[in-house]
Design an enzyme around this catalytic site. Structure first.
Site, mmCIF file in Angstrom:
data_model
loop_
_atom_site.group_PDB
_atom_site.id
_atom_site.type_symbol
_atom_site.label_atom_id
_atom_site.label_comp_id
_atom_site.label_asym_id
_atom_site.label_seq_id
_atom_site.Cartn_x
_atom_site.Cartn_y
_atom_site.Cartn_z
ATOM 1 C CB SER A 224 -12.988 39.982 37.771
ATOM 2 O OG SER A 224 -13.260 38.908 36.911
ATOM 3 N N GLY B 26 2.459 27.167 35.066
ATOM 4 C CA GLY B 26 1.619 27.627 33.972
ATOM 5 C C GLY B 26 0.804 26.492 33.386
ATOM 6 N N PRO B 27 -0.102 26.787 32.480
ATOM 7 C CG PRO B 27 -1.778 27.979 31.411
ATOM 8 C CD PRO B 27 -0.404 28.129 31.976
ATOM 9 N N PRO B 28 -0.719 23.571 30.796
ATOM 10 C CG PRO B 28 -1.894 21.584 31.120
ATOM 11 C CD PRO B 28 -2.013 23.065 31.303
ATOM 12 N N GLY B 29 1.379 22.669 28.028
ATOM 13 C CA GLY B 29 1.679 23.014 26.644
ATOM 14 C C GLY B 29 2.273 24.376 26.424
ATOM 15 C CE LYS C 199 -10.279 38.894 33.733
ATOM 16 N NZ LYS C 199 -10.622 39.467 35.050
ATOM 17 N N GLY D 10 5.414 25.229 27.226
ATOM 18 C CA GLY D 10 6.861 25.172 26.987
ATOM 19 C C GLY D 10 7.720 25.113 28.223
ATOM 20 C CE LYS D 11 4.321 23.751 33.075
ATOM 21 N NZ LYS D 11 3.297 23.829 32.003
ATOM 22 C CB THR D 12 9.170 19.958 29.872
ATOM 23 O OG1 THR D 12 8.237 19.737 30.930
ATOM 24 C CG2 THR D 12 10.205 18.855 29.891
#
Length: 827
Positions: A710, A387-390, A753, A392-394
């Site tokens: 799209s 997922g994108p940075p920031g 979207k 909450g993965k870590t």
């Protein structure tokens, strides 16, 4: 040449012969000058030998050309001209193959050598400059002009000569190969050019440097250049002397230590005291027995200890073996922590530290449930958070470790390019160590930690190796129970480790590595999620970290929303926390200075502390217009609305596309135009019009790259509006990929979207029918406020979005509208 002269001088008989041959050279007079002040003499070609004026040196003559020139000069008791070849490889040089400066030299008697060549002593007399060559048949002759090198005495010349002699003296003292006789001879030279030539001969620089000195006709310049060479040579000699002195001291110290240690052993033996080295080895044996190593590992450790007993304590290899044994003993082989398998407890811990993230939390709770029901047979999952940075993965990995009661360890793989970073180095290398996997396992101190591999998508791959390939064994449950590190060279069990990897994108993860992991996507947070996260976690944490009390500062909902909308643009919440921290720091400063400070951060207070807004949210079109349709797009910062503008101009059927459109979107525009032409009759468009007008399609904010299929539905709607002069409803947003037959294909990023359409104030969103599955993730409030139409064909879209044609309506130019401040991927 220095060694050759020395060997001649060591033999009395050869010494006498050398002196006799030298005396013969002095009997040969210099060639006389003609009326033009020139000398005409035979040419002696030289390859890689340079003899300076006033110097005597032996020459070995192998070429017939050189031999004929010498014989001709000796027959008339004359000198000849020695010229150096530019290219030594040329066997028969021509007039263009020589340096412009040579030396006049006298050649003594020729001596026959055992290999068939000839040898002769030569004495260089003076430098000469070539004026012209004379063809004589078998050999070359030349007319040359002698170069006058006399320099009148002066203070500057005396100072330079004194400096050169001093440097030369120091070099002779440090370099045993330089004869002292040469220095004594140099002391009696009173001409700078002669002194420079003598020093150059004895120091023996490279051939290119000697050639450069030969070409220097100004004695002053030559002496200055030789002084620089002497300074460089002196630096090298001093360094060599220092290294030799240091090496000798180390050898002497090692020998002294050896004798002292031997004496100590004898003294300890007489006193009945144990040897310290023996005591240390005995302690290692006890540690190996007490740790309880696996059988194979224990056998290897004992074998290494036995090798250690056969080595002296000062042996370098002894230190390597000792380090290896320490690594074996310090790694966890059996120690584990007990897992907390209470599912409700884990759910409370995860919800306490994280808001949202429904799918990752569900997967962790499923793992805990399975582990509780079947603890021995369940395998450790290999999860990959993408997922994108920031987002909450870590931090989620830390919460999972807390919920399970395991130790948390982390390794960042960003920028790792060497395979040895993962698997370690062989013990044959100096300073070898295990790889990061085993180093981290030693730090974890248990065999079942939660091991997080951060930034797995940023591993390098070049000539040093492929670290992602080394991870294949680590992250494969079928292999990692016998993981082998190059340093340890023993099987190590990683099957009990809970591995979690993180990445920002699928694109750069090797397929083989991705196949071994179960991927869980972290989508960007919507505005409502960010509001909750800021209220529950970010604001309390920043208030505490910046020295404020929790009751001293309060953020209103409108204030937080303004920070989110106008001061951050991201999928995660990292920048949001930074901006909240900035406000808290400014309030903390006012408090520290005993100034009046606000306790309630409202929308107006946000601008006071953070300055003017950095980003601007897009709003829907305020009126229905021809040729302007609104698309909803997905970006790295979440969803955005994207206007599509079409303008019809008189022309010849050309299509112009602007707005930094990617290849995929350009193809989508071509497909939309082809579909429109195929439905021209049904839409009331004259077929000839396509060849009589030019179409200009533009998507505003041209500095932002846009791509993806799209936007096909939106583009077709805008084109149809422009050609039929029917306005597009301003409150409709749409997305979907179009085919040539007008079918609408599903797209990604539907949640983002739809939320973007809701934020922009749209009333209706047109989605592909096959995206009905994605509506589950959309909040209920958004579904209530928005009308969502699911379509399968482009005809349905046109029917929903186009209004009836107004009377007297003319073509209108499309209005400009802002696009999001980031790269748009309309997928």
């Amino acid at each position: 040449m220095r060694d050759r002269d020395k060997s001649i001088m060591d033999d009395d008989e050869l010494k006498g012969s050398f002196h006799r041959r030298t005396e013969e050279l002095y009997l040969i007079p210099d060639s006389e000058l003609d009326k033009d002040g020139l000398i005409e003499a035979s040419v002696l070609p030289l390859r890689e030998v340079i003899v300076y004026p006033h110097m005597i040196s032996p020459l070995f003559i192998r070429r017939e050309l050189s031999l004929l020139a010498i014989e001709e000069a000796q027959s008339h008791n004359r000198t000849l001209i020695a010229l150096n070849q530019v290219n030594p490889e040329i066997e028969t040089p021509g007039v263009d193959d020589f340096l412009p400066i040579g030396v006049e030299m006298a050649v003594g008697r020729l001596l026959n050598m055992p290999d068939g060549s000839n040898s002769a002593l030569v004495q260089a007399r003076r430098r000469v400059e070539i004026v012209e060559f004379i063809e004589t048949g078998s050999y070359l002759s030349a007319r040359v002009r002698p170069i006058d090198e006399y320099v009148p005495p002066g203070k500057e010349i005396d100072a330079e000569m004194r400096s050169a002699k001093e440097y030369y003296k120091q070099c002779v003292e440090l370099d045993r190969s330089l004869p002292e006789d040469a220095f004594l001879f140099a002391l009696n030279i009173d001409q700078p050019g002669w002194l420079a030539d003598l020093i150059s001969t004895s120091v023996a620089p490279t051939f290119e440097v000697r050639k450069k000195i030969l070409l220097m006709t100004d004695p002053k310049d030559r002496l200055v250049y030789v002084i620089k060479l002497l300074a460089q040579e002196l630096d090298v000699l001093e360094l060599e002397d220092e290294i030799q002195y240091r090496t000798q001291n180390q050898v002497d110290r090692s020998q002294r230590e050896y004798y002292l240690r031997e004496q100590m052993k004898v003294i300890q033996s007489e006193l009945g005291e144990g040897d310290a080295w023996s005591n240390e080895i005995s302690e290692l044996r006890k540690r190996i027995e007490s740790v309880g190593l696996p059988d194979e590992v224990e056998i290897r450790a004992i074998k290494e200890v036995n090798r250690l007993t056969q080595m002296p304590p000062i042996s370098p290899e002894g230190g390597i073996i000792r380090t290896y044994i320490d690594w074996i003993l310090e790694l966890p082989w059996h120690k584990t922590t007990k897992d907390n398998l209470d599912v409700s407890h884990a759910s409370e811990v995860l919800d306490k530290h994280h808001y949202g993230l429904k799918k990752p939390k569900e997967r962790i709770l499923e793992y805990i449930a399975v582990k509780k029901l079947k603890p021995k047979k369940s395998k450790q999952p290999i999860l990959c958070f993408i997922g994108p940075p920031g987002t909450g993965k870590t931090s989620l990995g830390k919460s999972i470790a807390d919920a399970l009661g395991r130790h948390f360890v982390r390794v960042s793989l960003g920028g790792v390019r060497d395979e040895a970073e993962i698997r370690g180095h062989r013990r044959t290398y100096i300073g070898a160590l295990p790889g990061r996997i085993l180093q981290t396992m030693r730090r974890a101190e248990t065999i079942n930690p939660l091991f997080m591999l951060d930034e797995v998508d940023k591993l390098g791959n070049d000539f040093r190796g492929d670290p992602s390939a080394a991870l294949l064994e680590v992250l494969d449950p079928e292999q990692n129970h016998i993981f082998s590190d190059h340093y340890l060279e023993l099987p190590y069990d990683l099957s009990k480790v809970f591995f979690i990897t993180t990445a920002n994108t699928y694109a750069t993860i090797p397929p083989a590595l991705l196949d071994r992991m179960e991927t869980i996507e972290f989508s960007g947070y919507i505005e409502e999620d960010k509001l909750e996260i800021a209220t529950r976690f970010l604001i309390p944490r920043q208030i505490e970290e910046n020295g404020l009390d929790k009751n001293e500062l309060h953020f209103t909902r409108q204030g937080i929303e303004r920070i989110i909308r106008e001061y951050t643009y991201e999928a995660g919440v990292r920048n949001l926390e930074r901006e909240i921290g900035r406000i808290c720091r400014k309030v903390a400063r006012l408090k520290a200075e005993h100034k009046r400070h606000p306790v309630r951060i409202s929308s107006s207070q946000v601008e006071r502390f953070l300055g003017p807004p950095q980003f601007f949210n897009q709003e829907a079109e305020r009126k229905n217009e021809i040729g302007v349709a609104t698309a909803v797009a997905w970006t790295s910062g979440g969803g955005e609305i994207m206007p599509v503008e079409v303008l019809i101009l008189d022309g010849k059927g050309n299509l112009q596309i602007t707005g930094q459109i990617g290849t995929v979107m350009q193809e989508s525009i071509q497909a939309s135009l082809s579909y429109l032409k195929s439905r021209a009759n049904k839409l009331g468009i004259e077929s000839e019009i396509f060849e009589q007008v030019d179409v200009h399609l533009h998507i505003p904010e041209g500095s932002i790259q846009k791509d993806g299929p799209s936007a096909g539905v939106t583009i077709t709607t805008a084109l149809a509006s422009a050609f039929t002069h029917r306005p597009v409803r301003c409150d409709v947003g749409m997305t979907g990929e179009i085919t040539l037959r007008g079918r609408i294909l599903p797209v990604g990023g539907v949640k983002e979207k739809v939320l973007a359409a809701h934020r922009a104030g749209l009333k209706l969103v047109v989605l592909p029918k096959k995206n009905i599955k994605d509506l589950v993730d959309i909040p209920k409030k958004v579904k209530t406020d928005l009308r969502i139409e699911l379509v399968e064909h482009m005809d349905q879209v046109l029917e929903i979005s186009l209004l009836p044609k107004e009377k007297g309506n003319k073509k209108k130019e499309s209005t400009q509208k802002k696009a999001p401040p980031d790269k748009i991927e309309s997928n």
